[in-house]
Write a protein that holds these residues in place. Structure first.
Motif, PDB file in Angstrom:
ATOM      1  N   ASP A 137     -22.427   4.377  11.944  1.00 46.74           N
ATOM      2  CA  ASP A 137     -21.754   3.622  12.995  1.00 46.74           C
ATOM      3  C   ASP A 137     -20.355   3.250  12.503  1.00 46.74           C
ATOM      4  OD1 ASP A 137     -20.811   1.741  14.800  1.00 46.74           O
ATOM      5  OD2 ASP A 137     -22.667   0.585  14.855  1.00 46.74           O
ATOM      6  N   PRO A 138     -19.290   3.691  13.203  1.00 43.80           N
ATOM      7  CA  PRO A 138     -17.931   3.387  12.720  1.00 43.80           C
ATOM      8  C   PRO A 138     -17.501   1.940  12.959  1.00 43.80           C
ATOM      9  CG  PRO A 138     -17.835   4.602  14.788  1.00 43.80           C
ATOM     10  CD  PRO A 138     -19.278   4.570  14.386  1.00 43.80           C
ATOM     11  N   GLY A 139     -18.458   1.087  13.360  1.00 49.49           N
ATOM     12  CA  GLY A 139     -18.129  -0.318  13.556  1.00 49.49           C
ATOM     13  C   GLY A 139     -18.941  -1.258  12.689  1.00 49.49           C
ATOM     14  N   ASP A 140     -19.755  -0.733  11.775  1.00 51.11           N
ATOM     15  CA  ASP A 140     -20.673  -1.572  10.990  1.00 51.11           C
ATOM     16  C   ASP A 140     -20.434  -1.357   9.499  1.00 51.11           C
ATOM     17  OD1 ASP A 140     -22.845  -2.855   9.791  1.00 51.11           O
ATOM     18  OD2 ASP A 140     -24.229  -2.325  11.416  1.00 51.11           O
ATOM     19  N   ALA A 141     -19.645  -2.240   8.896  1.00 50.60           N
ATOM     20  CA  ALA A 141     -19.292  -2.097   7.481  1.00 50.60           C
ATOM     21  C   ALA A 141     -20.496  -2.296   6.572  1.00 50.60           C
ATOM     22  CB  ALA A 141     -18.187  -3.086   7.124  1.00 50.60           C
ATOM     23  N   ALA A 142     -21.367  -3.252   6.904  1.00 52.75           N
ATOM     24  CA  ALA A 142     -22.527  -3.521   6.058  1.00 52.75           C
ATOM     25  C   ALA A 142     -23.472  -2.321   6.031  1.00 52.75           C
ATOM     26  CB  ALA A 142     -23.259  -4.770   6.553  1.00 52.75           C
ATOM     27  N   ALA A 143     -23.727  -1.735   7.210  1.00 55.33           N
ATOM     28  CA  ALA A 143     -24.596  -0.561   7.254  1.00 55.33           C
ATOM     29  C   ALA A 143     -23.965   0.613   6.516  1.00 55.33           C
ATOM     30  CB  ALA A 143     -24.889  -0.184   8.708  1.00 55.33           C
ATOM     31  N   LEU A 144     -22.645   0.762   6.628  1.00 53.66           N
ATOM     32  CA  LEU A 144     -21.957   1.835   5.908  1.00 53.66           C
ATOM     33  C   LEU A 144     -22.095   1.642   4.412  1.00 53.66           C
ATOM     34  CD1 LEU A 144     -20.072   4.267   5.670  1.00 53.66           C
ATOM     35  CD2 LEU A 144     -18.131   2.702   5.930  1.00 53.66           C
ATOM     36  N   ALA A 145     -21.892   0.419   3.937  1.00 51.62           N
ATOM     37  CA  ALA A 145     -22.018   0.139   2.501  1.00 51.62           C
ATOM     38  C   ALA A 145     -23.428   0.463   2.017  1.00 51.62           C
ATOM     39  CB  ALA A 145     -21.661  -1.311   2.219  1.00 51.62           C
ATOM     40  N   ALA A 146     -24.444   0.109   2.812  1.00 51.74           N
ATOM     41  CA  ALA A 146     -25.818   0.392   2.420  1.00 51.74           C
ATOM     42  C   ALA A 146     -26.064   1.896   2.338  1.00 51.74           C
ATOM     43  CB  ALA A 146     -26.784  -0.255   3.425  1.00 51.74           C
ATOM     44  N   THR A 147     -25.511   2.643   3.280  1.00 47.91           N
ATOM     45  CA  THR A 147     -25.661   4.099   3.266  1.00 47.91           C
ATOM     46  C   THR A 147     -24.993   4.706   2.043  1.00 47.91           C
ATOM     47  OG1 THR A 147     -25.789   4.221   5.677  1.00 47.91           O
ATOM     48  CG2 THR A 147     -25.118   6.222   4.524  1.00 47.91           C
ATOM     49  N   LEU A 148     -23.784   4.272   1.745  1.00 47.73           N
ATOM     50  CA  LEU A 148     -23.061   4.806   0.581  1.00 47.73           C
ATOM     51  C   LEU A 148     -23.791   4.460  -0.713  1.00 47.73           C
ATOM     52  CD1 LEU A 148     -19.436   3.896   1.696  1.00 47.73           C
ATOM     53  CD2 LEU A 148     -20.441   6.188   1.624  1.00 47.73           C
ATOM     54  N   ARG A 149     -24.282   3.220  -0.807  1.00 53.42           N
ATOM     55  CA  ARG A 149     -24.996   2.795  -2.018  1.00 53.42           C
ATOM     56  C   ARG A 149     -26.258   3.617  -2.213  1.00 53.42           C
ATOM     57  NH1 ARG A 149     -25.946  -1.908  -0.447  1.00 53.42           N
ATOM     58  NH2 ARG A 149     -23.948  -2.825  -1.086  1.00 53.42           N
ATOM     59  N   ARG A 150     -26.992   3.834  -1.136  1.00 54.62           N
ATOM     60  CA  ARG A 150     -28.229   4.605  -1.220  1.00 54.62           C
ATOM     61  C   ARG A 150     -27.952   6.029  -1.684  1.00 54.62           C
ATOM     62  NH1 ARG A 150     -29.707   3.377   3.380  1.00 54.62           N
ATOM     63  NH2 ARG A 150     -29.090   5.218   4.576  1.00 54.62           N
ATOM     64  N   LEU A 151     -26.892   6.617  -1.200  1.00 54.11           N
ATOM     65  CA  LEU A 151     -26.558   7.995  -1.567  1.00 54.11           C
ATOM     66  C   LEU A 151     -26.072   8.076  -3.014  1.00 54.11           C
ATOM     67  CD1 LEU A 151     -26.601  10.756  -0.266  1.00 54.11           C
ATOM     68  CD2 LEU A 151     -24.281  10.356   0.579  1.00 54.11           C
ATOM     69  N   LEU A 152     -25.286   7.113  -3.434  1.00 53.75           N
ATOM     70  CA  LEU A 152     -24.814   7.100  -4.819  1.00 53.75           C
ATOM     71  C   LEU A 152     -25.952   6.880  -5.800  1.00 53.75           C
ATOM     72  CD1 LEU A 152     -21.560   5.019  -4.281  1.00 53.75           C
ATOM     73  CD2 LEU A 152     -21.651   7.402  -5.025  1.00 53.75           C
ATOM     74  N   ASP A 153     -26.975   6.152  -5.367  1.00 51.77           N
ATOM     75  CA  ASP A 153     -28.130   5.884  -6.235  1.00 51.77           C
ATOM     76  C   ASP A 153     -29.127   7.034  -6.252  1.00 51.77           C
ATOM     77  OD1 ASP A 153     -27.143   3.409  -6.912  1.00 51.77           O
ATOM     78  OD2 ASP A 153     -28.365   2.295  -5.460  1.00 51.77           O
ATOM     79  N   ASP A 154     -28.907   8.054  -5.428  1.00 49.48           N
ATOM     80  CA  ASP A 154     -29.825   9.186  -5.344  1.00 49.48           C
ATOM     81  C   ASP A 154     -29.039  10.489  -5.489  1.00 49.48           C
ATOM     82  OD1 ASP A 154     -31.777  11.051  -4.806  1.00 49.48           O
ATOM     83  OD2 ASP A 154     -32.474  10.113  -2.948  1.00 49.48           O
ATOM     84  N   PRO A 155     -28.665  10.827  -6.738  1.00 49.77           N
ATOM     85  CA  PRO A 155     -27.836  12.024  -6.936  1.00 49.77           C
ATOM     86  C   PRO A 155     -28.493  13.314  -6.472  1.00 49.77           C
ATOM     87  CG  PRO A 155     -28.597  11.132  -9.035  1.00 49.77           C
ATOM     88  CD  PRO A 155     -28.933  10.110  -8.000  1.00 49.77           C
ATOM     89  N   LEU A 156     -29.838  13.370  -6.464  1.00 52.77           N
ATOM     90  CA  LEU A 156     -30.493  14.575  -5.959  1.00 52.77           C
ATOM     91  C   LEU A 156     -30.224  14.746  -4.465  1.00 52.77           C
ATOM     92  CD1 LEU A 156     -33.937  14.523  -7.801  1.00 52.77           C
ATOM     93  CD2 LEU A 156     -32.120  16.220  -8.065  1.00 52.77           C
ATOM     94  N   GLU A 157     -30.284  13.639  -3.708  1.00 57.02           N
ATOM     95  CA  GLU A 157     -29.993  13.712  -2.285  1.00 57.02           C
ATOM     96  C   GLU A 157     -28.519  14.025  -2.043  1.00 57.02           C
ATOM     97  OE1 GLU A 157     -30.563  13.383   1.947  1.00 57.02           O
ATOM     98  OE2 GLU A 157     -31.685  14.073   0.196  1.00 57.02           O
TER      99      GLU A 157
END
Length: 383
Positions: free
Chosen positions: A322-342
């Motif tokens: 969602d290009p209007g939700d900074a908190a959700a974006l941060a959670a998505t980025l954090r999850r991806l950075l924490d899962d290098p296989l994904e």
């Protein structure tokens, strides 16, 4: 008696490569698009003159153009249609471009600024490429009634579109939006392409560094870099942003939490993409997105705005946010950075998808468009 042509007769005749006069500007993605296309056309024997409008090209841009055999670069000093102070200035640019075309005698004029078509008086066929427009930008970014400065430019563009022999758009989403906004037939869709830049050995996502990268025309409110800046505040990893923060008209944005890198040349951007596990682009408005394609070619995992053009181009090869939700974006980025296989899986999917948007397809598509206006096929013959 009138008889229809047979399928064999409808085939375009063999033709010499056309001489193309193409407009460009040095400000954003149009320069990248124009130079890459000119390079490929020249490599196939097509003579190209690139007429630059607006600010003069940077030294690295001039050097890149000079390295292309068969390409002539003209820095016109004429204002861009979207930065010109008034309608009269745009018309003077159009008239000067028409004079240039009359002097050079190209087979076809390729306008990356189609607003200039109506007042240039071209005597040769004109192809207008719809990269973006103020009306669709305003609808996506601001909404409501447009200010006067946007209205007169939109009307000029409407006239320009109607004066072109054919219109081209880089995505079906933007072709549909253009047809709806301007009352024209849907443009031909010829998707953009990019060369894959060399930036040393490609790294797997598991071996990349731990940061988020973005790049583009950061000063443009449509790019929505403020959202990524707000998300950066919530992350414990750096977010790097490459690109100018100030527009040609003096509008400036500031970054508080993301780290601004300024304008970088293409090789430097490629170097950053080779190291970044994740590339984020959260625009409110984007007809195509060349930097996203570059990141996909580099094998970055893509986190993109959930907008129609990105869904069309990258569905199944990116995470949409969602290009209007900074908190959700941060959670998505954090999850991806924490899962290098994904991240690695997504990067591989993005790289595979990027093969659809290569220079061979772009060049072949544009040559077909040029030939359609320089060697039109008749629907009937007299027997």
């Amino acid at each position: 008696m009138l008889l229809p042509l047979t399928s064999a007769q409808r085939k375009l005749p063999p033709a010499e490569p056309p001489y193309v006069l193409m407009t460009a500007d040095s400000v954003g993605g149009v320069w990248t698009y124009a130079l890459d296309l000119a390079r490929e056309l020249a490599g196939q024997g097509t003579r190209v003159t690139l007429a630059v409008l607006g600010p003069s090209p940077h030294p690295d841009q001039v050097a890149a153009a000079a390295a292309v055999d068969g390409l002539e670069l003209i820095d016109t000093g004429l204002p861009l249609d979207w930065t010109a102070p008034n309608e009269a200035a745009v018309r003077r640019t159009a008239e000067a471009l028409g004079d240039l075309a009359a002097r050079l005698g190209p087979d076809v004029v390729h306008l990356n600024s189609p607003a200039l078509a109506a007042d240039a008086g071209f005597t040769m066929p004109v192809v207008g490429v719809c990269h973006s427009c103020m009306a669709s930008w305003w609808a996506a970014v601001r909404g409501g009634g447009m200010p006067e400065d946007f209205r007169w430019r939109t009307e000029l563009l409407r006239r320009g579109y109607r004066a072109c022999d054919v219109l081209v758009a880089p995505s079906a989403a933007f072709a549909d939006a253009t047809a709806a906004l301007y009352g024209v037939a849907p443009p031909v869709v010829v998707r953009n392409g990019r060369y894959t830049r060399k930036a040393g050995p490609r790294r797997a996502a598991m071996g990349r560094e731990r940061f988020v990268f973005t790049a583009g025309r950061l000063w443009d409110s449509g790019k929505n870099v403020e959202l990524l800046d707000a998300a950066a505040k919530l992350l414990d990893v750096p977010v790097f942003a490459a690109g100018p923060l100030e527009s040609p008209t003096g509008h400036r944005v500031g970054l508080t939490h993301a780290r601004a890198l300024g304008r970088l040349d293409g090789a430097s951007v490629a170097g950053w993409m080779a190291r970044a596990p994740v590339f984020a682009s959260l625009p409110l408005y984007e007809p195509f997105g060349l930097t996203v394609l570059e990141a996909a070619q580099a094998g970055c995992a893509l986190v993109l705005s959930d907008i129609a053009s990105f869904r069309e181009l990258w569905d199944g090869a990116a995470i949409f946010a969602d290009p209007g939700d900074a908190a959700a974006l941060a959670a998505t980025l954090r999850r991806l950075l924490d899962d290098p296989l994904e991240a690695r899986r997504l990067g591989t999917a993005a790289r595979r998808r990027s093969a659809r948007y290569d220079m061979d397809r772009l060049t072949a598509g544009m040559l077909d468009v040029y030939r359609s206006v320089t060697h039109p096929v008749r629907s009937e013959v007299i027997a």
